[in-house]
Design a protein around this motif. Sequence first.
Motif, PDB file in Angstrom:
ATOM      1  N   LYS A  64      70.616 -60.629  -8.935  1.00  0.00           N
ATOM      2  CA  LYS A  64      71.639 -59.585  -9.723  1.00  0.00           C
ATOM      3  C   LYS A  64      72.244 -59.460 -10.859  1.00  0.00           C
ATOM      4  O   LYS A  64      72.199 -59.010 -11.845  1.00  0.00           O
ATOM      5  CB  LYS A  64      71.422 -58.727  -8.361  1.00  0.00           C
ATOM      6  CG  LYS A  64      70.287 -57.613  -7.555  1.00  0.00           C
ATOM      7  CD  LYS A  64      70.960 -56.701  -6.852  1.00  0.00           C
ATOM      8  CE  LYS A  64      70.086 -56.442  -5.507  1.00  0.00           C
ATOM      9  NZ  LYS A  64      70.884 -55.760  -4.221  1.00  0.00           N
ATOM     10  N   LEU A  67      71.101 -60.515 -13.425  1.00  0.00           N
ATOM     11  CA  LEU A  67      70.176 -59.827 -15.248  1.00  0.00           C
ATOM     12  C   LEU A  67      71.355 -58.685 -15.500  1.00  0.00           C
ATOM     13  O   LEU A  67      71.686 -57.878 -16.494  1.00  0.00           O
ATOM     14  CB  LEU A  67      69.460 -58.084 -13.426  1.00  0.00           C
ATOM     15  CG  LEU A  67      68.304 -58.669 -13.256  1.00  0.00           C
ATOM     16  CD1 LEU A  67      67.440 -58.186 -12.339  1.00  0.00           C
ATOM     17  CD2 LEU A  67      67.568 -59.036 -14.799  1.00  0.00           C
ATOM     18  N   LEU A  71      72.467 -58.165 -19.499  1.00  0.00           N
ATOM     19  CA  LEU A  71      72.014 -56.223 -19.995  1.00  0.00           C
ATOM     20  C   LEU A  71      73.351 -56.559 -20.682  1.00  0.00           C
ATOM     21  O   LEU A  71      73.658 -55.734 -21.433  1.00  0.00           O
ATOM     22  CB  LEU A  71      72.213 -55.675 -18.456  1.00  0.00           C
ATOM     23  CG  LEU A  71      71.888 -54.452 -18.939  1.00  0.00           C
ATOM     24  CD1 LEU A  71      71.194 -54.072 -19.455  1.00  0.00           C
ATOM     25  CD2 LEU A  71      72.582 -53.331 -18.121  1.00  0.00           C
ATOM     26  N   THR A  75      73.617 -55.451 -25.015  1.00  0.00           N
ATOM     27  CA  THR A  75      74.299 -54.049 -25.015  1.00  0.00           C
ATOM     28  C   THR A  75      75.828 -54.295 -25.675  1.00  0.00           C
ATOM     29  O   THR A  75      75.488 -53.867 -26.986  1.00  0.00           O
ATOM     30  CB  THR A  75      74.700 -52.778 -24.389  1.00  0.00           C
ATOM     31  OG1 THR A  75      75.579 -54.220 -23.328  1.00  0.00           O
ATOM     32  CG2 THR A  75      73.963 -52.700 -23.289  1.00  0.00           C
TER      33      THR A  75
ATOM     34  N   ALA B 209      65.562 -50.480 -25.310  1.00  0.00           N
ATOM     35  CA  ALA B 209      65.888 -51.637 -24.053  1.00  0.00           C
ATOM     36  C   ALA B 209      66.572 -50.592 -22.576  1.00  0.00           C
ATOM     37  O   ALA B 209      66.595 -51.230 -21.576  1.00  0.00           O
ATOM     38  CB  ALA B 209      66.713 -52.634 -24.545  1.00  0.00           C
ATOM     39  N   LEU B 210      67.206 -49.988 -23.660  1.00  0.00           N
ATOM     40  CA  LEU B 210      68.740 -49.143 -22.441  1.00  0.00           C
ATOM     41  C   LEU B 210      68.059 -47.948 -21.493  1.00  0.00           C
ATOM     42  O   LEU B 210      68.212 -47.446 -20.731  1.00  0.00           O
ATOM     43  CB  LEU B 210      69.627 -48.701 -22.983  1.00  0.00           C
ATOM     44  CG  LEU B 210      70.524 -50.073 -23.684  1.00  0.00           C
ATOM     45  CD1 LEU B 210      71.654 -49.453 -23.649  1.00  0.00           C
ATOM     46  CD2 LEU B 210      70.314 -50.919 -22.454  1.00  0.00           C
ATOM     47  N   LEU B 213      65.392 -48.539 -18.826  1.00  0.00           N
ATOM     48  CA  LEU B 213      66.807 -48.907 -17.787  1.00  0.00           C
ATOM     49  C   LEU B 213      67.140 -47.625 -17.479  1.00  0.00           C
ATOM     50  O   LEU B 213      67.571 -47.913 -16.212  1.00  0.00           O
ATOM     51  CB  LEU B 213      67.872 -49.801 -18.091  1.00  0.00           C
ATOM     52  CG  LEU B 213      66.777 -51.671 -18.184  1.00  0.00           C
ATOM     53  CD1 LEU B 213      68.131 -51.992 -18.743  1.00  0.00           C
ATOM     54  CD2 LEU B 213      66.857 -52.244 -16.889  1.00  0.00           C
ATOM     55  N   LEU B 216      65.586 -45.636 -14.835  1.00  0.00           N
ATOM     56  CA  LEU B 216      65.361 -46.118 -13.620  1.00  0.00           C
ATOM     57  C   LEU B 216      66.224 -46.318 -12.814  1.00  0.00           C
ATOM     58  O   LEU B 216      65.886 -45.791 -11.786  1.00  0.00           O
ATOM     59  CB  LEU B 216      64.547 -47.499 -13.684  1.00  0.00           C
ATOM     60  CG  LEU B 216      63.687 -48.825 -12.981  1.00  0.00           C
ATOM     61  CD1 LEU B 216      62.636 -48.248 -12.220  1.00  0.00           C
ATOM     62  CD2 LEU B 216      63.676 -50.023 -13.465  1.00  0.00           C
ATOM     63  N   MET B 217      67.488 -46.648 -13.902  1.00  0.00           N
ATOM     64  CA  MET B 217      68.672 -46.535 -12.488  1.00  0.00           C
ATOM     65  C   MET B 217      68.782 -44.976 -11.827  1.00  0.00           C
ATOM     66  O   MET B 217      69.284 -44.889 -10.746  1.00  0.00           O
ATOM     67  CB  MET B 217      70.081 -46.639 -12.872  1.00  0.00           C
ATOM     68  CG  MET B 217      69.895 -48.300 -13.121  1.00  0.00           C
ATOM     69  SD  MET B 217      70.266 -48.991 -11.915  1.00  0.00           S
ATOM     70  CE  MET B 217      71.617 -48.077 -11.466  1.00  0.00           C
TER      71      MET B 217
END
Lengths: 93, 323
Positions: A64, A67, A71, A75, B209-210, B213, B216-217
């Motif tokens: 986790k 990940l 991420l 970003t 990409a975001l 995600l 899903l979150m």
Amino acid sequence: MIEWLGWLLVFAGSAVFVAGSVGLWRLPDLYCRLHALTKADNLGLGLICSGLALLLASVVMALKLLLIWLLVLLTSAAVSQLIAHRALDKERS
Amino acid sequence: MIEEATMMTSFAITPFEHTLWLIFDATLALLVLALGWLVVSSRDLKRAVVLFIAFGLLLALIWARLAAPDLALAEAAIGAGLTGALLLTALRRRADTHDHPVTAGHGWPRPVRLLSALLTVLMVLVIGWALFIASPLQLPGPAQNPVYQQLIHSGVSNPVTAVLLNFRAWDTLLELAVLLSVATGILALGSEQRPHACAGPLLRLLLRALVPLLVLMAGYLLWVGAYAPGGAFQAGAVLAAAGILLHLGGRHPLASPSFIWLRLLLVTGVGLFLLVGLLPGKGFLVYPQAWAGTLILLIESAALISIATTLMLAYRGGDRGGC
């Protein structure tokens, strides 16, 4: 033993964050500051995540944290480029 | 999830770690106070908004330290993230329509400012006295807490969700109705703000990409709210963030739905909540016990859709083709 290594990594990550913040404070230009912040924050977060993964000693949590780091890498890299592009556009116009 | 949370709070046992946590908490409190002062006192409004976002993030940390993870999630998503985005669009809209740079005005005369400062200090002293001296906080343990005693009958195992959607469902219904009235106001008065420039390849990569995600979150937060920190409001904020990102990349049919779809989506939350509440049973908003868990999930899903649509509408400023 692993705990000491974990704490060491967390402190190293915090030191890198402090270095990035000093860069934010002292560097003259928006672009220099963006560069310093992005690199320092990515490395610092990577160190802190690996330190926490060692401290928590669980494979699921380590995945986790990995990940989360990936991420933030994605970003922050994209967002710093966007900020720099926008600043450049504003300067040129 | 809950086991991990209790694992984290049981770290501070040795006196050394206790002192460390004390230093951490004191630094956090001082930082929050300093940031609050900077937000209120800075002349440049854009700087004030950015500092406000940082302030919201620190508040989320404080909620986490107070062992309130639901509140921490809500503060980070809504208080820091979405409110910051809304404030930034408000600033940009003002900068687009006015010529002079955006600064906080001097406005009020000096005696009024001194009086308000005095009243603020007085209020802080009174609240501090009430909290710490008059009736010191004594939180009931799980054995005496009526929420925990009735938790088995509520259909979920997260006490916060049980309170929000079962024991005090009326309050949540009214909150959703307030959100609906906000959306109505925006539809009546606002005009949509087009995204500033068309999306370059970098922004499109970020979106690709975001956004999946984030969706899903949002689904995960909605599902997990029944037995761990999460819930419809946090999930709605995350989904709204996905919609705002889509809107930033150029007008997207998912982010700005058509006339009839927009109104349907906005009304789903309150509508479904009312329907479930009016189900034949022992009373209004009294769920039949066997179905409580399913009904709560149903209500939360509808609320998620409405909350996300309302927040996206708030960011956009209005519907397309508005006045």
